[in-house]
Design a protein around this motif. Structure first.
Motif, PDB file in Angstrom:
ATOM      1  N   PHE A 134      64.780  29.866  34.512  1.00 45.74           N
ATOM      2  CA  PHE A 134      65.888  29.036  34.856  1.00 45.74           C
ATOM      3  C   PHE A 134      65.610  28.039  36.089  1.00 45.74           C
ATOM      4  CE2 PHE A 134      67.429  33.163  33.032  1.00 45.74           C
ATOM      5  CZ  PHE A 134      67.936  32.757  31.725  1.00 45.74           C
ATOM      6  N   VAL A 135      64.805  28.500  37.108  1.00 40.90           N
ATOM      7  CA  VAL A 135      64.777  27.842  38.256  1.00 40.90           C
ATOM      8  C   VAL A 135      63.372  26.854  38.243  1.00 40.90           C
ATOM      9  CG1 VAL A 135      64.657  27.881  40.831  1.00 40.90           C
ATOM     10  CG2 VAL A 135      66.228  29.577  39.518  1.00 40.90           C
ATOM     11  N   GLY A 136      62.348  27.378  37.590  1.00 41.55           N
ATOM     12  CA  GLY A 136      61.314  26.619  37.465  1.00 41.55           C
ATOM     13  C   GLY A 136      60.249  27.224  38.214  1.00 41.55           C
ATOM     14  N   SER A 137      58.939  27.517  37.737  1.00 39.45           N
ATOM     15  CA  SER A 137      57.851  28.225  38.437  1.00 39.45           C
ATOM     16  C   SER A 137      56.958  27.207  39.252  1.00 39.45           C
ATOM     17  CB  SER A 137      56.989  28.885  37.395  1.00 39.45           C
ATOM     18  OG  SER A 137      56.269  27.888  36.355  1.00 39.45           O
ATOM     19  N   VAL A 138      56.228  27.818  40.023  1.00 38.88           N
ATOM     20  CA  VAL A 138      55.299  26.976  40.672  1.00 38.88           C
ATOM     21  C   VAL A 138      54.189  26.158  39.760  1.00 38.88           C
ATOM     22  CG1 VAL A 138      53.114  27.092  42.308  1.00 38.88           C
ATOM     23  CG2 VAL A 138      55.239  28.633  42.717  1.00 38.88           C
ATOM     24  N   ALA A 139      53.854  26.903  38.605  1.00 41.71           N
ATOM     25  CA  ALA A 139      53.129  26.032  37.565  1.00 41.71           C
ATOM     26  C   ALA A 139      53.775  24.862  37.115  1.00 41.71           C
ATOM     27  CB  ALA A 139      52.646  27.129  36.458  1.00 41.71           C
ATOM     28  N   VAL A 140      55.017  24.989  36.928  1.00 44.19           N
ATOM     29  CA  VAL A 140      55.781  23.922  36.298  1.00 44.19           C
ATOM     30  C   VAL A 140      55.944  22.759  37.483  1.00 44.19           C
ATOM     31  CG1 VAL A 140      58.098  23.099  35.455  1.00 44.19           C
ATOM     32  CG2 VAL A 140      57.209  25.337  34.497  1.00 44.19           C
ATOM     33  N   ARG A 141      56.264  23.126  38.634  1.00 38.33           N
ATOM     34  CA  ARG A 141      56.480  22.071  39.728  1.00 38.33           C
ATOM     35  C   ARG A 141      54.982  21.597  39.823  1.00 38.33           C
ATOM     36  NH1 ARG A 141      59.021  25.088  44.638  1.00 38.33           N
ATOM     37  NH2 ARG A 141      58.677  22.854  45.422  1.00 38.33           N
ATOM     38  N   LEU A 142      53.986  22.276  39.824  1.00 42.87           N
ATOM     39  CA  LEU A 142      52.479  21.616  39.994  1.00 42.87           C
ATOM     40  C   LEU A 142      52.403  20.538  38.756  1.00 42.87           C
ATOM     41  CD1 LEU A 142      50.461  24.757  41.134  1.00 42.87           C
ATOM     42  CD2 LEU A 142      50.996  22.661  42.577  1.00 42.87           C
ATOM     43  N   VAL A 143      52.673  20.957  37.566  1.00 38.38           N
ATOM     44  CA  VAL A 143      52.631  20.163  36.512  1.00 38.38           C
ATOM     45  C   VAL A 143      53.374  18.850  36.751  1.00 38.38           C
ATOM     46  CG1 VAL A 143      52.815  19.677  34.051  1.00 38.38           C
ATOM     47  CG2 VAL A 143      52.031  21.910  34.810  1.00 38.38           C
ATOM     48  N   LYS A 144      54.549  19.053  37.197  1.00 36.70           N
ATOM     49  CA  LYS A 144      55.582  17.695  37.340  1.00 36.70           C
ATOM     50  C   LYS A 144      55.219  17.066  38.198  1.00 36.70           C
ATOM     51  CE  LYS A 144      59.728  19.808  35.291  1.00 36.70           C
ATOM     52  NZ  LYS A 144      61.153  20.060  35.853  1.00 36.70           N
ATOM     53  N   ALA A 145      54.424  17.551  39.322  1.00 37.32           N
ATOM     54  CA  ALA A 145      53.624  16.622  40.699  1.00 37.32           C
ATOM     55  C   ALA A 145      52.963  15.539  39.823  1.00 37.32           C
ATOM     56  CB  ALA A 145      53.015  17.401  41.541  1.00 37.32           C
ATOM     57  N   GLY A 146      52.300  15.994  38.973  1.00 40.53           N
ATOM     58  CA  GLY A 146      51.405  14.689  38.257  1.00 40.53           C
ATOM     59  C   GLY A 146      50.251  14.516  39.197  1.00 40.53           C
ATOM     60  N   ARG A 147      49.625  15.233  40.152  1.00 42.98           N
ATOM     61  CA  ARG A 147      48.575  14.849  40.881  1.00 42.98           C
ATOM     62  C   ARG A 147      47.394  15.118  40.531  1.00 42.98           C
ATOM     63  NH1 ARG A 147      51.828  16.678  46.340  1.00 42.98           N
ATOM     64  NH2 ARG A 147      51.238  14.787  47.400  1.00 42.98           N
ATOM     65  N   TRP A 148      47.085  16.396  39.701  1.00 39.02           N
ATOM     66  CA  TRP A 148      46.066  16.881  39.259  1.00 39.02           C
ATOM     67  C   TRP A 148      46.260  17.475  37.758  1.00 39.02           C
ATOM     68  CZ3 TRP A 148      49.032  18.737  43.263  1.00 39.02           C
ATOM     69  CH2 TRP A 148      48.487  18.583  44.388  1.00 39.02           C
ATOM     70  N   PRO A 149      44.943  17.561  37.054  1.00 37.00           N
ATOM     71  CA  PRO A 149      45.139  18.271  35.581  1.00 37.00           C
ATOM     72  C   PRO A 149      45.434  19.770  36.056  1.00 37.00           C
ATOM     73  CG  PRO A 149      43.099  17.130  35.865  1.00 37.00           C
ATOM     74  CD  PRO A 149      43.961  16.913  37.275  1.00 37.00           C
ATOM     75  N   VAL A 150      46.689  20.390  35.445  1.00 35.92           N
ATOM     76  CA  VAL A 150      46.994  21.769  35.858  1.00 35.92           C
ATOM     77  C   VAL A 150      46.882  22.484  34.635  1.00 35.92           C
ATOM     78  CG1 VAL A 150      48.694  23.314  36.659  1.00 35.92           C
ATOM     79  CG2 VAL A 150      48.501  21.050  37.556  1.00 35.92           C
TER      80      VAL A 150
END
Length: 154
Positions: A134-150
């Motif tokens: 519901f809140v969003g995981s670290v993985a989802v936040r890293l993907v959304k940041a769009g700075r590196w391939p995750v």
């Protein structure tokens, strides 16, 4: 013909990543992510940067346990397990690796680590916590940041 300038982090004549960062917190999914990242690093001849993010205020600190003891204990345990795995695989599986500890919440710690270590890719384990749906995981936040391939490993 006009010459195109490549960003500073790209180098002519190289393929693939030079640094693959894997977040490691001792959970089963983080160990699977580290193993996956190790395989990538080996195949790509890249450096594997294993990163543990120490929380600012561990729960034990509220109970009177010194913060440095808790933090160093977890990091030391992870290092011991990493060394054991490296020794067990010596001769059959070789990868250059480093272990780093950063402070902060997992997202900001991994972000700082990826920037400081100039990571080309980030590998993390999927969250095992139910609330993250519901809140969003670290993985989802890293993907959304769009700075590196995750890569998120289940």
């Amino acid at each position: 013909m006009e010459e195109q300038k490549l960003p500073a982090h790209f180098e002519r004549g190289t393929d693939g990543p030079k640094v693959i960062l894997a977040g490691l917190d001792g959970s089963e999914t983080s160990w699977r992510a580290a193993a996956y990242a190790a395989g990538l690093a080996r195949r790509q001849h890249a450096l594997l940067a294993l990163v543990y993010v120490q929380p600012y205020m561990p729960t034990g600190a509220a109970l009177g346990v010194p913060v440095s003891e808790i933090d160093s204990g977890i990091a030391e345990q992870l290092m011991a397990e990493i060394r054991e795995s490296v020794e067990r695989l010596q001769g059959t599986f070789t990868v250059r690796w480093e272990f780093h500890t950063f402070r902060g919440d997992p997202y900001n710690g991994l972000t700082a680590a990826a920037e400081q270590l100039t990571a080309d890719a980030v590998v993390v384990g999927a969250s095992e916590r139910a609330g993250h749906r519901f809140v969003g995981s670290v993985a989802v936040r890293l993907v959304k940041a769009g700075r590196w391939p995750v890569t998120v490993v289940p």
